[in-house]
Design an enzyme around this catalytic site. Sequence first.
Site, short mmCIF file in Angstrom:
data_model
loop_
_atom_site.label_atom_id
_atom_site.label_comp_id
_atom_site.label_asym_id
_atom_site.label_seq_id
_atom_site.Cartn_x
_atom_site.Cartn_y
_atom_site.Cartn_z
N ASN A 236 -14.42 1.49 11.39
CA ASN A 236 -15.43 2.39 10.87
C ASN A 236 -16.86 1.96 11.12
OD1 ASN A 236 -12.94 3.25 9.64
ND2 ASN A 236 -14.18 4.49 8.26
N TRP A 246 -5.40 10.10 8.67
CA TRP A 246 -4.43 10.55 7.67
C TRP A 246 -4.17 12.05 7.77
CZ3 TRP A 246 -7.44 6.35 7.12
CH2 TRP A 246 -6.86 5.19 6.59
N CYS A 282 -2.49 2.50 5.87
CA CYS A 282 -2.72 1.29 5.08
C CYS A 282 -1.82 0.12 5.47
CB CYS A 282 -2.61 1.59 3.58
SG CYS A 282 -0.97 2.09 3.01
N SER A 317 -10.41 6.75 -14.58
CA SER A 317 -9.67 7.96 -14.91
C SER A 317 -9.46 8.78 -13.64
CB SER A 317 -10.43 8.80 -15.94
OG SER A 317 -9.74 9.99 -16.21
N HIS A 340 0.13 2.08 -1.82
CA HIS A 340 -0.97 1.58 -1.00
C HIS A 340 -0.71 0.11 -0.72
CE1 HIS A 340 -4.76 1.09 0.90
NE2 HIS A 340 -5.30 0.36 -0.06
N ASP A 363 -8.58 -5.85 1.44
CA ASP A 363 -8.08 -4.54 1.87
C ASP A 363 -8.90 -4.05 3.06
OD1 ASP A 363 -6.96 -2.04 2.11
OD2 ASP A 363 -7.29 -1.43 0.04
N ASN A 403 -4.94 0.18 -12.76
CA ASN A 403 -5.09 0.37 -14.21
C ASN A 403 -5.58 1.74 -14.66
OD1 ASN A 403 -4.50 -2.16 -15.75
ND2 ASN A 403 -5.92 -3.02 -14.25
N THR A 424 -0.77 7.02 -19.31
CA THR A 424 -1.37 5.69 -19.27
C THR A 424 -0.49 4.67 -18.56
OG1 THR A 424 -0.42 5.11 -21.40
CG2 THR A 424 -2.60 6.15 -21.41
N TYR A 546 1.94 10.43 2.17
CA TYR A 546 2.18 9.37 1.18
C TYR A 546 0.98 9.20 0.26
CZ TYR A 546 -0.74 5.74 3.40
OH TYR A 546 -1.79 5.00 3.87
#
Length: 715
Positions: A236, A246, A282, A317, A340, A363, A403, A424, A546
């Site tokens: 990139n 993708w 990925c 969130s 991932h 990553d 998380n 959660t 995916y």
Amino acid sequence: MFLINLPCVFLALKIANVNWQSKLNKAAHHTSDYSSTEAVLRRGQAFKITVNLQRVVQSGDNFTFIASTGPAPAESQQTKAIFNLSEEGASGWSATQEPSEPGCMNFTIFSPADAVIGRYKLTLQTASGNKVSSTLLGQFVLLFNPWCPNDDVYMANEKERWEYVLNDSGIIFQGLEKHIQQEAWNYGQFEEDILDISLAILDRSLNYRQDPAADVSNRNNPTYVSRVISATVNSNDEKGVVEGKWNGKFRSGTNPLQWSGSVTILRKWHRGRYKPVRYGQCWVFAGVMCTVLRSLGIPTRVITNFNSAHDRNINLSIDKYVDISGKTLHLTEDSVWNFHVWNESWFIRRDLGSFYDGWQVLDATPQERSKGIYQCGPASIRAIKEGDVNLDYDSSFVFAAVNADYVTWIHYSKKRKERIYSDTRKIGKFISTKAVGTNARVDVTANYKYPEGSLKERRVYKKALKLLGVRSTGKRAKNRRPRRRSSVAWRQNMTPPAQKPSISGKLILDASPVIGQDILLTLALRNLISDFKTIKVKLSASAILYTRKPKAEILKLSRSIKLGSEEVKEISFKISYSQYKNSLTDDRKILVTALCETKQGPSLLVEKDIVLQDPLLTIKVLGPAVVHKAVNVQVTFTNPLSEVVTDCVLQAEGSGLLKEQLRINVARMAPMETSTVQFEIIPYKSGTRQLQVDLVCIHFSDIKGFVMLDVAPAL
């Protein structure tokens, strides 16, 4: 052993050649597997050379060594070291002379554990009387050293060093959280040219192009080197190794699912004059980065996070919106990927403190910019587990990936939406890596977070919200409910909205579906209260990537069902092959949703991810595998479709078994026909080896398999 013949120069000391004691040094430095004509050494460890002379050394001869690397070597930048015999220089380099036969000199040279890694020149400077002469002794490559206790990448466990540095093949886990699949990957870090290519990747970075001398000077630090690699493996910013894609077709490159290893990719990039290789996703980025970091000596492994959140605004969130038929709407840039894949590398963090030493997340998949560049990490997994999301590098992004909450809404209009679940537990499931010494899956979720629902986990989450500046009194946090496991298992552990639900449901696969066959499903609904209910069910199915991005709608139907007091009923339906065959993506994934509405009470959304299974591919090695001895391999596979398929290709590769990827054309297969292909391999390295086989066909997605071979040394 290899010799470097030097030109005869009329100097005070004439050197015939230099013996770099190849076999001895390779064994001592754990570099025997590198396919390189240069000496490959590890820092913080002594190596030996023998200088053969054309005249006897005089008693007045004084020797000084110069080790230099990079385009502008300088002592001030630790890219040049000047050191005399028997005294350690300011740089930490030193040399001693050992006993030797007449006509030669044996030297032991020691590099410091914090030396810059890369390709060095070693020069011998001789002072005889008032004359000084210099002779280039040769070049060597210096790597990180996980065997050296003073190196930042030191790893104490020998079995782990073998797995994370020396193992040239592995397993990358993919699929779904409830259907985890093994995919073999050929890292091939010791194959011909791969070390040179790994060093070239460093030299193609933006940092090097902006300030070559400063960049090379920082290559003593694994934090710096690994971060540069995470940026340069993707294309990139720097026109790096792999270009991601993708969406759409892959006609102008290779479908990411067709790669089985890093060697072919890295050679293609290098031979193509550094033109990015098309295309990767990925697991490809992670596989390539694992190869490069292992080749440079940094212990590295591949990690898969199932139900991985991509939280664009880092508010912990992920909001998902569906319309009144249950179809996913794209009203937010947040997403949850089925899985991932990233990397972990092992080193200490001098920039953060010893508490954060150990495994660091990296990553190379270009998802978000970090300090203006598509790079990610290294982020200490200790920082992620403790909620220290303010620490370098990108720990907040990784924390969210494992998380974040998953909140589902029904979107009726711009002015009206209904929050139906705040899940959660969905994000960050079964975080996996390959076991040391075997191909088994090891769950490392506990390295990333405390047990769900524990007091410690809640404190860490609130700490992260505070550090990120997300108001805990805001709407999202106010609606967040305590993490507790539902007593109704088939409600899929979803925390309900404020209003108590009156129905529950589950989608059940009647059989594990194979590509080419119909998919049979059952929706089981239960009335949780004593009142009679009429439920309107809207069923839909879409082919997805995916990344869970829908690509094509496959099925849409509505049903009404009446449920008596606490009654359970089932609705059976099927998705025929003819319905999905033209819509299925190469990922072979289908998302089925059932939106269940009642006149009173909240709606229920039931989802199920389905991955279609490949037909079986079997690999047999027809005889003992011995170095430099030909052995036949037999591969058997079946056309899964009820139609003729043509123009298939069988691909095979494996480090130590095939020097280049093998391609065999499979011209035609009749409907449901079983075919057998036989080919020959000549192993060139002993030990446990992995052979990957891939049947590539335009009519269906790849059928892959692998086999482990124990290759005996040459007789």
